[in-house]
Motif scaffolding. Structure first.
Motif, PDB file in Angstrom:
ATOM      1  N   UNK A  67     -18.541  10.653 -30.960  1.00  0.00           N
ATOM      2  CA  UNK A  67     -18.574  12.105 -30.806  1.00  0.00           C
ATOM      3  C   UNK A  67     -18.690  12.827 -32.131  1.00  0.00           C
ATOM      4  N   UNK A  68     -17.958  12.342 -33.133  1.00  0.00           N
ATOM      5  CA  UNK A  68     -18.022  12.947 -34.467  1.00  0.00           C
ATOM      6  C   UNK A  68     -19.414  12.754 -35.074  1.00  0.00           C
ATOM      7  N   UNK A  69     -19.956  11.548 -34.938  1.00  0.00           N
ATOM      8  CA  UNK A  69     -21.307  11.272 -35.448  1.00  0.00           C
ATOM      9  C   UNK A  69     -22.318  12.216 -34.812  1.00  0.00           C
ATOM     10  N   UNK A  70     -22.264  12.343 -33.501  1.00  0.00           N
ATOM     11  CA  UNK A  70     -23.219  13.206 -32.820  1.00  0.00           C
ATOM     12  C   UNK A  70     -23.080  14.661 -33.193  1.00  0.00           C
ATOM     13  N   UNK A  71     -21.842  15.156 -33.266  1.00  0.00           N
ATOM     14  CA  UNK A  71     -21.611  16.570 -33.561  1.00  0.00           C
ATOM     15  C   UNK A  71     -22.054  16.952 -34.968  1.00  0.00           C
ATOM     16  N   UNK A 130     -29.867  24.657 -42.267  1.00  0.00           N
ATOM     17  CA  UNK A 130     -29.222  23.479 -41.691  1.00  0.00           C
ATOM     18  C   UNK A 130     -27.818  23.311 -42.258  1.00  0.00           C
ATOM     19  N   UNK A 131     -27.654  23.617 -43.543  1.00  0.00           N
ATOM     20  CA  UNK A 131     -26.350  23.422 -44.177  1.00  0.00           C
ATOM     21  C   UNK A 131     -25.326  24.428 -43.675  1.00  0.00           C
ATOM     22  N   UNK A 132     -25.776  25.614 -43.333  1.00  0.00           N
ATOM     23  CA  UNK A 132     -24.857  26.577 -42.737  1.00  0.00           C
ATOM     24  C   UNK A 132     -24.397  26.101 -41.360  1.00  0.00           C
ATOM     25  N   UNK A 133     -25.329  25.548 -40.590  1.00  0.00           N
ATOM     26  CA  UNK A 133     -24.949  25.038 -39.274  1.00  0.00           C
ATOM     27  C   UNK A 133     -24.058  23.811 -39.408  1.00  0.00           C
ATOM     28  N   UNK A 134     -24.283  23.004 -40.447  1.00  0.00           N
ATOM     29  CA  UNK A 134     -23.400  21.871 -40.694  1.00  0.00           C
ATOM     30  C   UNK A 134     -21.973  22.346 -40.937  1.00  0.00           C
ATOM     31  N   UNK A 135     -21.831  23.456 -41.645  1.00  0.00           N
ATOM     32  CA  UNK A 135     -20.506  24.024 -41.866  1.00  0.00           C
ATOM     33  C   UNK A 135     -19.840  24.425 -40.562  1.00  0.00           C
ATOM     34  N   UNK A 136     -20.644  25.005 -39.671  1.00  0.00           N
ATOM     35  CA  UNK A 136     -20.115  25.386 -38.356  1.00  0.00           C
ATOM     36  C   UNK A 136     -19.684  24.140 -37.578  1.00  0.00           C
ATOM     37  N   UNK A 137     -20.537  23.121 -37.594  1.00  0.00           N
ATOM     38  CA  UNK A 137     -20.221  21.882 -36.859  1.00  0.00           C
ATOM     39  C   UNK A 137     -18.974  21.217 -37.426  1.00  0.00           C
ATOM     40  N   UNK A 138     -18.881  21.157 -38.744  1.00  0.00           N
ATOM     41  CA  UNK A 138     -17.724  20.521 -39.372  1.00  0.00           C
ATOM     42  C   UNK A 138     -16.441  21.286 -39.061  1.00  0.00           C
ATOM     43  N   UNK A 139     -16.544  22.604 -39.019  1.00  0.00           N
ATOM     44  CA  UNK A 139     -15.379  23.424 -38.663  1.00  0.00           C
ATOM     45  C   UNK A 139     -14.917  23.119 -37.249  1.00  0.00           C
ATOM     46  N   UNK A 140     -15.861  23.056 -36.316  1.00  0.00           N
ATOM     47  CA  UNK A 140     -15.519  22.769 -34.923  1.00  0.00           C
ATOM     48  C   UNK A 140     -14.902  21.377 -34.785  1.00  0.00           C
ATOM     49  N   UNK A 141     -15.490  20.398 -35.469  1.00  0.00           N
ATOM     50  CA  UNK A 141     -14.962  19.030 -35.411  1.00  0.00           C
ATOM     51  C   UNK A 141     -13.559  18.976 -36.011  1.00  0.00           C
ATOM     52  N   UNK A 142     -13.388  19.596 -37.172  1.00  0.00           N
ATOM     53  CA  UNK A 142     -12.091  19.574 -37.846  1.00  0.00           C
ATOM     54  C   UNK A 142     -10.994  20.218 -37.017  1.00  0.00           C
ATOM     55  N   UNK A 143     -11.290  21.384 -36.442  1.00  0.00           N
ATOM     56  CA  UNK A 143     -10.299  22.077 -35.619  1.00  0.00           C
ATOM     57  C   UNK A 143      -9.952  21.240 -34.386  1.00  0.00           C
ATOM     58  N   UNK A 144     -10.957  20.659 -33.760  1.00  0.00           N
ATOM     59  CA  UNK A 144     -10.721  19.832 -32.576  1.00  0.00           C
ATOM     60  C   UNK A 144      -9.859  18.623 -32.904  1.00  0.00           C
ATOM     61  N   UNK A 145     -10.159  17.951 -34.007  1.00  0.00           N
ATOM     62  CA  UNK A 145      -9.399  16.770 -34.411  1.00  0.00           C
ATOM     63  C   UNK A 145      -7.940  17.122 -34.670  1.00  0.00           C
TER      64      UNK A 145
END
Length: 443
Positions: free
Chosen positions: A352-356, A381-396
């Motif tokens: 899930x982390x890899x995909x997100x 793309x890097x701005x969206x990566x920041x969004x994805x990383x934020x979502x993953x981090x908060x979820x974890x």
């Protein structure tokens, strides 16, 4: 006065449309084609639960096969009751408590949606039931991390609390119209069908639970091989079939987006299985059935958040990357020595982390163009990566912390870890007074 009333009315309907529903009096008709597909998708996602039961059940020892399969069926029962009672409201109601979770009185027991047609031209009943199947399978996935060593009553209480306090809030953040991750950045966090909501939340919770409860008694020296790999393979096949409803159904439509999601789901699953097969042939000079099944799941998990934004070439890449990373993750588990029994974290959490995160490198150009327009100029793309990383981090972090609290409460009240005698005699006998197979002394 008339202007104020008019403004209030317009605001009310704006909120209702943002949430995706309108009253039956509004001129919105039911699209029978879309509704038929969503009904089919709902059934396909439910099919994944007995598929998961077979997949997990075949991997444990003979004395635990019924106990393990009952974890999946127990989720069907407990969440099947909780979802219409409060789960749907907590997940898709209007945000309360600062947006931590949703709530809408009309969603209690689904009593207020009897005549509601959504903006997507399907009855809201269908959407509620479709989402309910996601809520069922997510806690069932967790059970793979602590298989063969939990008290069934404690497990039922755990998944009930987890569904309310972990799954529903994360679901609201990511998928509800007023969720803060739904509205993060230009286009929100990308999670088409559950990379964060389903797989990361369950995988991380599984890891926390495995560490909290400790290893199976005798692990790893006395833990034997799977009891029925034939059943595991059939379960993997059912999961693959059901995943078309899981991903393509998440388009909540029957159109081009649906076709795209279905196609990339097939491609990623095949790519993940192919890559895992090649890795095993190179690493061990043999390809195993369990390896192929694991590769299928790794590819399916990775494409889940990305199914609405990548093309088939991206699906090929995500399936392969997920297979490689998950394979390495399982090797690391062996070195670290923690007992994630059936690799709930190793496949679902890691995949899930890899995909997100990795999906951002394969996003369809038209999606990025739309994001730039919405951002008012440019969106990288890097701005969206920041969004994805934020979502993953908060979820974890949220899933780990709250799950740990729930584990502690359940263990200190009715108990979650099975007693030594119960574990040694097997869950089938000690928890259910049954045997999965007609053997006198199962082991």
């Amino acid at each position: 006065m008339a202007k104020k009333i008019s403004a209030a009315v317009m605001l009310f309907f704006a909120v209702m449309m943002a949430h995706g529903t309108v009253w039956a009096g509004e001129p919105v008709s039911i699209d029978t084609g879309t509704t038929s597909w969503m009904l089919t998708s709902t059934a396909l996602v439910l099919l994944m639960v007995p598929g998961l039961a077979m997949f997990y059940g075949g991997l444990v020892r003979t004395k635990n096969v019924i106990g393990t399969m009952m974890h999946s069926f127990g989720a069907m029962v407990i969440i099947g009751v909780l979802w219409p009672l409060v789960g749907y409201s907590l997940s898709f109601g209007h945000g309360i408590l600062g947006g931590l979770v949703g709530w809408d009185p009309k969603y209690f027991m689904l009593q207020g949606i009897d005549d509601t047609i959504m903006a997507s031209h399907i009855p809201e009943y269908v959407f509620a039931m479709f989402q309910g199947k996601f809520a069922i399978i997510t806690p069932a996935l967790i059970a793979g991390a602590f298989a063969e060593r939990v008290n069934f009553k404690g497990y039922l209480l755990f998944i009930a609390l987890w569904s309310i306090f972990v799954y529903s809030p994360i679901c609201h953040w990511v998928w509800a119209g007023d969720g803060f991750l739904f509205n993060l950045g230009a286009m929100g966090a990308i999670d088409f069908a559950g990379g964060t909501v389903v797989h990361i939340s369950s995988g991380v919770t599984g890891l926390v639970a495995a560490l909290f409860l400790g290893s199976r008694r005798g692990y790893p020296s006395n833990v034997t091989s799977p009891n029925n790999l034939v059943m595991t393979l059939v379960g993997a096949g059912l999961l693959w079939v059901g995943w078309f409803g899981f991903n393509a159904g998440s388009a909540i439509a029957s159109d081009l987006a649906t076709a795209r999601a279905l196609t990339v789901t097939q491609v990623a699953a095949a790519s993940g299985a192919f890559t895992w097969l090649i890795i095993e042939l190179v690493h061990h000079n043999k390809a195993t059935s369990l390896g192929v099944a694991s590769g299928i799941l790794a590819g399916l998990v990775a494409i889940t958040p990305a199914a609405g934004v990548v093309q088939p070439s991206g699906a090929f890449a995500l399936g392969a990357i997920a297979a490689i990373v998950c394979y390495l993750g399982l090797m690391l588990k062996s070195k670290l020595g923690y007992d994630d029994s059936l690799d709930a974290f190793g496949v679902h959490g890691v995949g899930g982390i890899v995909g997100a995160l990795c999906l951002i490198f394969f996003i369809r150009p038209s999606w990025m163009a739309d994001a730039a327009v919405k951002a008012g100029g440019s969106w990288t793309v890097w701005q969206q990566l920041g969004v994805q990383a934020t979502a993953v981090g908060i979820t974890v972090v949220y899933a780990a912390v709250v799950s740990l609290v729930i584990l502690f409460i359940v263990e200190k009240t009715i108990g979650l870890r099975a007693k030594e005698n119960d574990e040694m005699s097997g869950l089938d006998h000690s928890m259910h007074s049954e045997q999965g197979y007609g053997l006198i002394n199962p082991n």
